[in-house]
Design an enzyme around this catalytic site. Sequence first.
Site, PDB file in Angstrom:
ATOM      1  N   HIS A 164       4.998 152.209  -2.490  1.00 45.64           N
ATOM      2  CA  HIS A 164       4.953 151.911  -3.266  1.00 45.64           C
ATOM      3  C   HIS A 164       5.746 153.429  -3.383  1.00 45.64           C
ATOM      4  O   HIS A 164       5.952 153.097  -4.441  1.00 45.64           O
ATOM      5  CB  HIS A 164       3.871 151.887  -4.666  1.00 45.64           C
ATOM      6  CG  HIS A 164       3.030 153.082  -4.637  1.00 45.64           C
ATOM      7  ND1 HIS A 164       1.354 152.891  -3.876  1.00 45.64           N
ATOM      8  CD2 HIS A 164       3.267 154.323  -5.126  1.00 45.64           C
ATOM      9  CE1 HIS A 164       0.586 153.689  -4.257  1.00 45.64           C
ATOM     10  NE2 HIS A 164       1.903 154.541  -4.473  1.00 45.64           N
ATOM     11  N   ASP A 190      -0.620 148.903   1.403  1.00 48.18           N
ATOM     12  CA  ASP A 190      -0.149 150.013   0.351  1.00 48.18           C
ATOM     13  C   ASP A 190       0.322 150.517   1.856  1.00 48.18           C
ATOM     14  O   ASP A 190       0.340 152.255   1.279  1.00 48.18           O
ATOM     15  CB  ASP A 190      -0.109 149.863  -0.301  1.00 48.18           C
ATOM     16  CG  ASP A 190       0.788 150.752  -1.778  1.00 48.18           C
ATOM     17  OD1 ASP A 190       1.743 151.265  -0.933  1.00 48.18           O
ATOM     18  OD2 ASP A 190       0.203 151.012  -2.711  1.00 48.18           O
ATOM     19  N   SER A 233      -1.188 159.752  -4.160  1.00 50.83           N
ATOM     20  CA  SER A 233      -0.586 158.117  -3.294  1.00 50.83           C
ATOM     21  C   SER A 233      -0.009 158.269  -1.929  1.00 50.83           C
ATOM     22  O   SER A 233       1.141 159.406  -1.656  1.00 50.83           O
ATOM     23  CB  SER A 233       0.455 157.299  -4.098  1.00 50.83           C
ATOM     24  OG  SER A 233      -0.070 156.746  -5.589  1.00 50.83           O
TER      25      SER A 233
END
Length: 716
Positions: free
Chosen positions: A83, A219, A642
């Site tokens: 992402h 991810d 992240s």
Amino acid sequence: MKFLKLLLLFVAFQMQAQQGGMWIPSMLKGMNESEMKSLGMKMSAQDIYDVNQSSLKDAIIHFNGGCTSEIISPKGLLLTNHHCGYGEIQKHSSVENDYLQDGFWAKDLASELPNPGMVATLIVSIHDVTTAVLEGVMQLPSEAEKQKRIQENIARVQATFPKEKWQDNRIRVFYEGNQYILFVTETFKDVRLVGAPPSSIGKFGSDTDNWVWPRHTGDFAMFRIYAGKDNKPAEYSKDNVPYTPKHFLPISLDGVAEGDFTMVFGFPGRTQEYLPAVAVEQIVNSLNPAKITIRDAALKVQDGFMRKDQAIKIQYASKYASVANYWKKWIGESQGLKKSNAVQIKKDFEKEFQNRVAKSGKSAEYGSLLANFEKNYQEIDQYALARDYFVETVLRNTELLSVGFRLYQLEQVFKARGEQAFTDRKNNTITSLEGFYKDFNAKVDEKVFEQLMALYTKNSPLLPTDIKALDIKKTTALVYGKSKLTSYKGTQELLKGDAKTVFKNLNKDAGYQLVKKLADNFYNTISPKYDEINLEIAALQRTYMKAQLELFPDGRYFPDANSTLRVTYGQVKGYSPSDAVYYEPVTHLEGVLEKYVPGDYEFDVPAKLIELINKKDYGQYAENGKMPVCFIATNHTTGGNSGSPAIDANGNLIGLNFDRVWEGTMSDIYYDPAICRNIMVDIRYVLFIVDKFANAKHLIDEMKLVHPKKQASTSK
């Protein structure tokens, strides 16, 4: 009873100390290092941060200003979240070559894809410059004058602090303005896409599973830093070579077990851990509900179009994910703050705070702090709500209005700085809007506009009568039927000529007229008063932080996150979100098939992955015949983390941080060790996908794979 309450408060604080916090890596020596070792760490603080020798911090990258990544090979190979690289993967995609749907893997260096404008920043060293920044500040009479002097001092120190010519100095504020730290950085400007799994792996579960455990999302994506032939940062060139790092992370194949030490090293974005109770009440009861409602309406419109049209799905994939991310986070945050009784816990702390103020004889200095907070938060409430409505409706979620606002800013630049500044800004705007309009669909945005403007005119405070009285259907038809802002060509036409010509044309345009009316109201009625009160609140918060540090000398206070390099540590651990429910800390690939829905954009599974699962063809990456996918731990993370590496007790990479559990998303405001968990992709799943699914073994060959647990047991 009072003693029991204080004891419980103390116990809760000690639990948070051991499992919460985002710590500056150059300041781990002492208490933090001892605590980390008590949780199982085998390294020293110097192994994590060292200026003179290579250390873990030399492998940690601030990825494109918003995420974290880590170097995992001697050739500058970067690992981050899917992402985090989603926008770049999308830009390289088309209906013919849909890398979002099919994935992308460069077969060699020559096949890696450049990403103009993408940057990767390394921290070279960290320095406390508080004394220099606060020089001559405290004797000034007003908060505005203090802030002006601080900014002047920051500019001076940044300009004069020693660094190499290719490096930068950046000063950031800590402890609400009680500490200032300078970071010497190196920013690389040639970052290329190496590989990404299809979205059916990288975004498996998509928005339904976002912020949720159990999770089965791979991810991750891979990029590479390129440098000049001198190994220094350089603009993109075909002559650049892969960067040779001071340190890269070895990768452990031994996996994780409950109770294992974990450290997440990265660039957390923003937390507000020390807000007073009245501020948290305002977030839960006023601000979050408004923002959730606006984004909910925008998402429903976009989703309806995306499900019917593949081209729109590609156009809006990244935007939709961005809007949905914090929409869902705010929902979980509000629920978590209520469930954990955060407001009452803060009120109980504030009672103890007032007691200590009185006992210490500091009532004159700190005695009115909480009352002043109450007064200022009451005054700012309608302005804060009106500001959020404007930001969410005009700047973030209605694309035509956001473009119109950029043109409104052009007009302000002309008024403030003249024709040349206007022309420079205009040319930059025209160039940047070309990419924007590539992913703009007027039909989608028209429906979003209609929904959001209805909410805005009905619910936002401080709107003038003529805006509140707008006929939304007629306004929508007028704007999207007549405004040139609905296309790149039309916007270019509006921006032709000198400033006088441009503003003459703009002020005839129906879309711009509306934006200007909304923006004028914001800047004349809302923003000045909001900024005035918020400045007072910031001053109170700085004093409140200073008071806590003084009055609770045995407390452990980490500075709020501010997108600077931090360490957070904890342990692999399951949790119980509700009565009679317990979540194990590790998920496995069988769970992917349990969620599999053929053809569904969130839960479809590639045929090749199904084949690998059925054959149990996991190679060296399985554990007891099962393929681990994700795991959770007690690390205190937030946005910006992240892509952060999850590191084991010996400094090896074991996972990739990408999310938090929904029940614990309130950890930006209040960390509860009972339910706050961060979610990580198991590094073995990453390697399995690269090797077995993508057949990109050449990337595995770049890495250093290790077995620390096996080595430790053999040496005993």
